[in-house]
Design an enzyme around this catalytic site. Sequence first.
Site, PDB file in Angstrom:
ATOM      1  N   TYR A 178       1.421 -13.784   7.275  1.00 47.36           N
ATOM      2  CA  TYR A 178       2.229 -13.866   8.500  1.00 47.36           C
ATOM      3  C   TYR A 178       2.429 -12.467   9.081  1.00 47.36           C
ATOM      4  O   TYR A 178       2.248 -12.245  10.285  1.00 47.36           O
ATOM      5  CB  TYR A 178       3.593 -14.510   8.205  1.00 47.36           C
ATOM      6  CG  TYR A 178       4.511 -14.472   9.402  1.00 47.36           C
ATOM      7  CD1 TYR A 178       4.366 -15.390  10.445  1.00 47.36           C
ATOM      8  CD2 TYR A 178       5.507 -13.501   9.509  1.00 47.36           C
ATOM      9  CE1 TYR A 178       5.193 -15.334  11.557  1.00 47.36           C
ATOM     10  CE2 TYR A 178       6.330 -13.444  10.619  1.00 47.36           C
ATOM     11  CZ  TYR A 178       6.168 -14.369  11.641  1.00 47.36           C
ATOM     12  OH  TYR A 178       6.978 -14.300  12.745  1.00 47.36           O
ATOM     13  N   ARG A 225      15.957  -6.982   7.416  1.00 47.00           N
ATOM     14  CA  ARG A 225      17.146  -6.625   8.207  1.00 47.00           C
ATOM     15  C   ARG A 225      17.657  -7.791   9.048  1.00 47.00           C
ATOM     16  O   ARG A 225      18.857  -7.946   9.243  1.00 47.00           O
ATOM     17  CB  ARG A 225      16.796  -5.453   9.111  1.00 47.00           C
ATOM     18  CG  ARG A 225      17.946  -4.924   9.960  1.00 47.00           C
ATOM     19  CD  ARG A 225      17.434  -4.107  11.119  1.00 47.00           C
ATOM     20  NE  ARG A 225      16.595  -4.928  12.003  1.00 47.00           N
ATOM     21  CZ  ARG A 225      15.766  -4.429  12.919  1.00 47.00           C
ATOM     22  NH1 ARG A 225      15.619  -3.134  13.056  1.00 47.00           N
ATOM     23  NH2 ARG A 225      15.050  -5.242  13.684  1.00 47.00           N
ATOM     24  N   ARG A 235      15.467 -19.896  11.880  1.00 47.56           N
ATOM     25  CA  ARG A 235      14.158 -19.407  11.452  1.00 47.56           C
ATOM     26  C   ARG A 235      14.224 -18.991   9.979  1.00 47.56           C
ATOM     27  O   ARG A 235      15.290 -18.672   9.457  1.00 47.56           O
ATOM     28  CB  ARG A 235      13.729 -18.201  12.302  1.00 47.56           C
ATOM     29  CG  ARG A 235      13.567 -18.519  13.785  1.00 47.56           C
ATOM     30  CD  ARG A 235      12.970 -17.337  14.512  1.00 47.56           C
ATOM     31  NE  ARG A 235      13.869 -16.192  14.503  1.00 47.56           N
ATOM     32  CZ  ARG A 235      14.574 -15.774  15.548  1.00 47.56           C
ATOM     33  NH1 ARG A 235      14.499 -16.446  16.691  1.00 47.56           N
ATOM     34  NH2 ARG A 235      15.347 -14.718  15.466  1.00 47.56           N
ATOM     35  N   PHE A 295       3.645   9.378  17.402  1.00 52.10           N
ATOM     36  CA  PHE A 295       3.669   7.963  17.761  1.00 52.10           C
ATOM     37  C   PHE A 295       3.596   7.090  16.505  1.00 52.10           C
ATOM     38  O   PHE A 295       4.283   6.064  16.403  1.00 52.10           O
ATOM     39  CB  PHE A 295       2.494   7.662  18.697  1.00 52.10           C
ATOM     40  CG  PHE A 295       2.314   6.213  19.031  1.00 52.10           C
ATOM     41  CD1 PHE A 295       3.103   5.606  19.996  1.00 52.10           C
ATOM     42  CD2 PHE A 295       1.339   5.460  18.397  1.00 52.10           C
ATOM     43  CE1 PHE A 295       2.930   4.256  20.313  1.00 52.10           C
ATOM     44  CE2 PHE A 295       1.168   4.116  18.706  1.00 52.10           C
ATOM     45  CZ  PHE A 295       1.957   3.518  19.670  1.00 52.10           C
TER      46      PHE A 295
END
Length: 441
Positions: A178, A225, A235, A295
């Site tokens: 997933y 979290r 969910r 980044f």
Amino acid sequence: MGKLGQLLAHPTELRSALLLKYFRKPLFSTADTRASEDLTVCYRLLNLTSRSFAAVIMELHPELRNAVMLFYLILRALDTVEDDMSIAHDIKVPVLRQFHEKLATQDWSFNGNAPTEKDRAVLTEFPCILREFHKLDKRYQDVIVRITKEMGNGMADYILDEDFNLNGVATIKAYDLYCHYVAGLVGDGLTHLMCIAQFADAELENETELFESMGLFLQKTNIIRDYAEDIAEGRSFWPREVWELYAKKLPDFQLPENTQQGVFCINHLVLNALDHVRDVLTFLSCIHEQSTFQFCAIPQVMAIATLALVFNNPAVLKQNVKIRKGQTCSLILQSRSYRGCVDIFEYYLRDIRKQLNVEDPNYLKFNIHIAKIDQFIEEMYQDNLPAGVKPNETPIYLKVQKRAKYDTKAIKVQNDELYKFNLLMTVAVTAILALLVAKAT
């Protein structure tokens, strides 16, 4: 406590916030982001959908900036279709499976989202994205099309998976899969974009495990979290293979009598996430263009700080916890060099070990796991060798030595900013003291 109160309570973070806002300058001009009307719309959409992502994307090298921005908006559009529960499955699934095909067009848009969907503008104004997408180097386009196809089909598969929709993620293997579809593929795409731009070691394109870990480390941190928020929305992303060791039902952790077991489950998932740390540090050592390095590095140092925050923290079972704004500023500044990133990881790993409860079922595994990461970091630098002993030139040692050359300029910039800040603070404090003395006399 408000943000200002938090900053005043943590003076070093206040200093970082001031440095970040007033002294740090972007590496590149952003004037080119307004080169066309369509491009201006795209960057407006970027800011509309995520200020945090917009901020880091805007600071990228111009060679990569538009490609990453458009990649983000295209995946955001895909996600906006997938997330909208008002769209019927017989409409949603074909759109997701065929989304990559729309990238070959110039004028496709989608108006099927609910009016309340906050990011629907990305889809209604999609032609602007398409026209700019077709201006990209064909190699960038090919990467974005490939990832969009894989992600769209993965999303469609999950929508049609009745067991997943009823019971959530079952096994750790399914948990990894997933996370692959929602984050690992993003790491895959970004890595290939960076290699095309020649901003990273060329061999990184073939290091699947490394760029997969970059995405999984972030996604797993977010899943841990977001427990309370996900439970409230019905969910379930924590893998049953883990949580069933501690409770009969996933929502049971919110019951007062199950708090301790809930904390142990949080810690178990943190231990699983730490599996990716060595890959993350290895990946970062392979990036040599500075804005691209920043980044990549900023989300990863935020993730390890967040893992330290959620570790052993019962508040996670009731609410969404976040690191402080000033802490974020400190992490952004310190992570501009590779050594700074490694220091951040070491600091929060020590913090996790310090919080570890001897009664935790994974107490021994945590100590062994963190010790292995410590050993890996020692292998990177080999700073404490006896006189006359040459370093063992392992692959990670050589990568870090190569990366250190690119850190020199970043560290100099940091020191210059700090010097200017300290000079200004000295002048300000001296002026205030002089004023106070004048008033007293």
